[in-house]
Design a protein around this motif. Structure first.
Motif, PDB file in Angstrom:
ATOM      1  N   GLY A  17       6.006  20.855  -8.908  1.00  0.00           N
ATOM      2  CA  GLY A  17       6.813  20.193  -7.883  1.00  0.00           C
ATOM      3  C   GLY A  17       7.891  21.105  -7.329  1.00  0.00           C
ATOM      4  N   PHE A  18       8.789  20.510  -6.573  1.00  0.00           N
ATOM      5  CA  PHE A  18       9.851  21.204  -5.839  1.00  0.00           C
ATOM      6  C   PHE A  18      11.142  21.196  -6.619  1.00  0.00           C
ATOM      7  CE2 PHE A  18      13.690  20.532  -3.374  1.00  0.00           C
ATOM      8  CZ  PHE A  18      13.686  21.580  -2.485  1.00  0.00           C
ATOM      9  N   HIS A  82       2.347  17.474  -9.534  1.00  0.00           N
ATOM     10  CA  HIS A  82       3.632  16.876  -9.904  1.00  0.00           C
ATOM     11  C   HIS A  82       4.522  16.722  -8.667  1.00  0.00           C
ATOM     12  CE1 HIS A  82       7.970  17.581 -11.117  1.00  0.00           C
ATOM     13  NE2 HIS A  82       7.681  16.371 -11.539  1.00  0.00           N
ATOM     14  N   SER A  83       4.900  15.520  -8.354  1.00  0.00           N
ATOM     15  CA  SER A  83       5.862  15.221  -7.297  1.00  0.00           C
ATOM     16  C   SER A  83       5.451  15.877  -5.975  1.00  0.00           C
ATOM     17  CB  SER A  83       7.261  15.617  -7.745  1.00  0.00           C
ATOM     18  OG  SER A  83       8.202  14.942  -6.957  1.00  0.00           O
ATOM     19  N   MET A  84       6.110  16.950  -5.511  1.00  0.00           N
ATOM     20  CA  MET A  84       5.624  17.590  -4.276  1.00  0.00           C
ATOM     21  C   MET A  84       4.175  18.040  -4.461  1.00  0.00           C
ATOM     22  SD  MET A  84       7.107  20.819  -2.063  1.00  0.00           S
ATOM     23  CE  MET A  84       6.589  22.121  -3.180  1.00  0.00           C
ATOM     24  N   TYR A  87       2.102  15.319  -3.351  1.00  0.00           N
ATOM     25  CA  TYR A  87       1.968  15.235  -1.877  1.00  0.00           C
ATOM     26  C   TYR A  87       0.865  16.205  -1.427  1.00  0.00           C
ATOM     27  CZ  TYR A  87       6.928  13.725  -2.419  1.00  0.00           C
ATOM     28  OH  TYR A  87       8.095  13.131  -2.820  1.00  0.00           O
ATOM     29  N   ARG A 121      17.204  16.183   3.843  1.00  0.00           N
ATOM     30  CA  ARG A 121      16.430  17.412   3.583  1.00  0.00           C
ATOM     31  C   ARG A 121      16.867  18.509   4.552  1.00  0.00           C
ATOM     32  NH1 ARG A 121      12.505  16.209  -0.433  1.00  0.00           N
ATOM     33  NH2 ARG A 121      11.138  14.453   0.035  1.00  0.00           N
ATOM     34  N   MET A 176       8.163  18.887   3.369  1.00  0.00           N
ATOM     35  CA  MET A 176       8.109  17.542   2.770  1.00  0.00           C
ATOM     36  C   MET A 176       8.606  16.494   3.762  1.00  0.00           C
ATOM     37  SD  MET A 176       9.120  17.833  -1.258  1.00  0.00           S
ATOM     38  CE  MET A 176      10.599  18.821  -1.123  1.00  0.00           C
ATOM     39  N   ILE A 203      13.813   9.329  -9.470  1.00  0.00           N
ATOM     40  CA  ILE A 203      13.360   9.719  -8.126  1.00  0.00           C
ATOM     41  C   ILE A 203      12.177   8.853  -7.683  1.00  0.00           C
ATOM     42  CG2 ILE A 203      12.361  11.635  -6.789  1.00  0.00           C
ATOM     43  CD1 ILE A 203      14.207  13.479  -8.400  1.00  0.00           C
ATOM     44  N   HIS A 229      11.800  12.494 -14.416  1.00  0.00           N
ATOM     45  CA  HIS A 229      10.937  12.977 -13.333  1.00  0.00           C
ATOM     46  C   HIS A 229      10.131  14.209 -13.746  1.00  0.00           C
ATOM     47  CE1 HIS A 229       9.767  13.233  -9.149  1.00  0.00           C
ATOM     48  NE2 HIS A 229      10.234  14.462  -9.026  1.00  0.00           N
TER      49      HIS A 229
END
Ligand code: MLT
Length: 253
Positions: A17-18, A82-84, A87, A121, A176, A203, A229
């Motif tokens: 993720g990010f 994971h997370s980003m 996406y 962002r 994102m 989150i 997270h």
């Protein structure tokens, strides 16, 4: 793209993720590589991979990952995002679902950003370009970990974020913000899916993960107690066990 490639067996791609890097998967790579070929890249602009020339998008990350798997001659593979990274898995599902064997969506969401989240962002992207990622390291480290985070874990997360490239962080933030809403995609997913949630995730709340899992035909939900997270760091063995048993049908088929 810089990446680690470990073990033998059915291929599994791990997408961080990010604004993290491949090292967050270290607690899963060792156990998984006993039965799988595990590929863990640093996304462009993260870890040791230089940022894209020009804007990032989830589609562009996805194309880069398909290219990496092509270079490794791996036409079909399983993927955990994971997370980003999740996406990006949605972007992969939109583009080439036939290449994906099984997927795991870890602490991620299908919805796009609200207007307010997009504005935040952009403020952070401009700030990181002006002053570096130090402020993000401070604001994110505690937020991404569950209740009562271990100081050593918070400091590890802080170190990873501090080392992130300002250009990489800014382009990922903008990418994102521009990502589409993946909610309409959920019903059409035909790739077997595991959704992993952290009980203490600030989150992506568990209820949102539960609703996402309920919208994906046949999806399984795993909620990890004691994780926020980043279950990769907070509950490494539980997550590794969950992923291994989820991916195992690929081995036994
Ligand atoms: C991540 O962990 O990748 C980020 O929290 C995702 C986001 O900011 O939406």
């Amino acid at each position: 793209m810089d990446y680690d490639s470990t073990g033998n067996g059915p291929p599994v791609l791990l997408i961080h993720g990010f604004p993290l890097d491949r090292t967050i998967w270290s607690g899963q790579v060792a156990p998984l590589s006993r039965g799988f070929h595990v590929i863990s890249p640093d996304l462009p602009g993260h870890g040791r991979t230089p940022a894209f020339d020009g804007p990032a998008s989830m589609d562009r990350f996805a194309r880069g990952l398909f290219d990496l798997m092509d270079r490794l001659s791996l036409p079909r593979f399983s993927v955990a995002g994971h997370s980003m990274g999740g996406y990006i898995v949605f972007a992969m599902l939109r583009a080439r679902p036939e290449r994906l064997e099984r997927i795991a969506l870890v602490c991620t969401r299908a919805a796009a950003d609200s207007a307010e989240a997009r504005r935040a962002r952009e403020i952070n992207a401009a700030r990181v370009l002006a002053e570096g990622p130090g402020f993000l390291a401070e604001s994110m480290a505690e937020r991404v970990l569950g209740a009562n985070p271990e100081p050593a874990l918070a400091s590890r997360v802080r170190d990873i974020i501090r080392a992130a490239s300002p250009a990489g962080v800014a382009t990922a933030l903008r990418g994102m913000a521009a990502r589409p809403d993946s909610t309409p995609l959920l019903q059409s997913i035909r790739v077997p899916t595991l959704v992993v949630a952290g009980r203490e995730d600030k989150i992506v709340p568990v209820e949102e993960a539960r609703a996402m899992a309920a919208s994906i035909p046949g999806a399984r939900l795993q909620v990890l107690d004691g994780a926020g997270h980043i279950p990769m760091l907070e509950r490494p063995e539980d997550l590794a066990g969950g992923l291994t048993s989820w991916l195992r049908p690929v081995v036994t088929l």
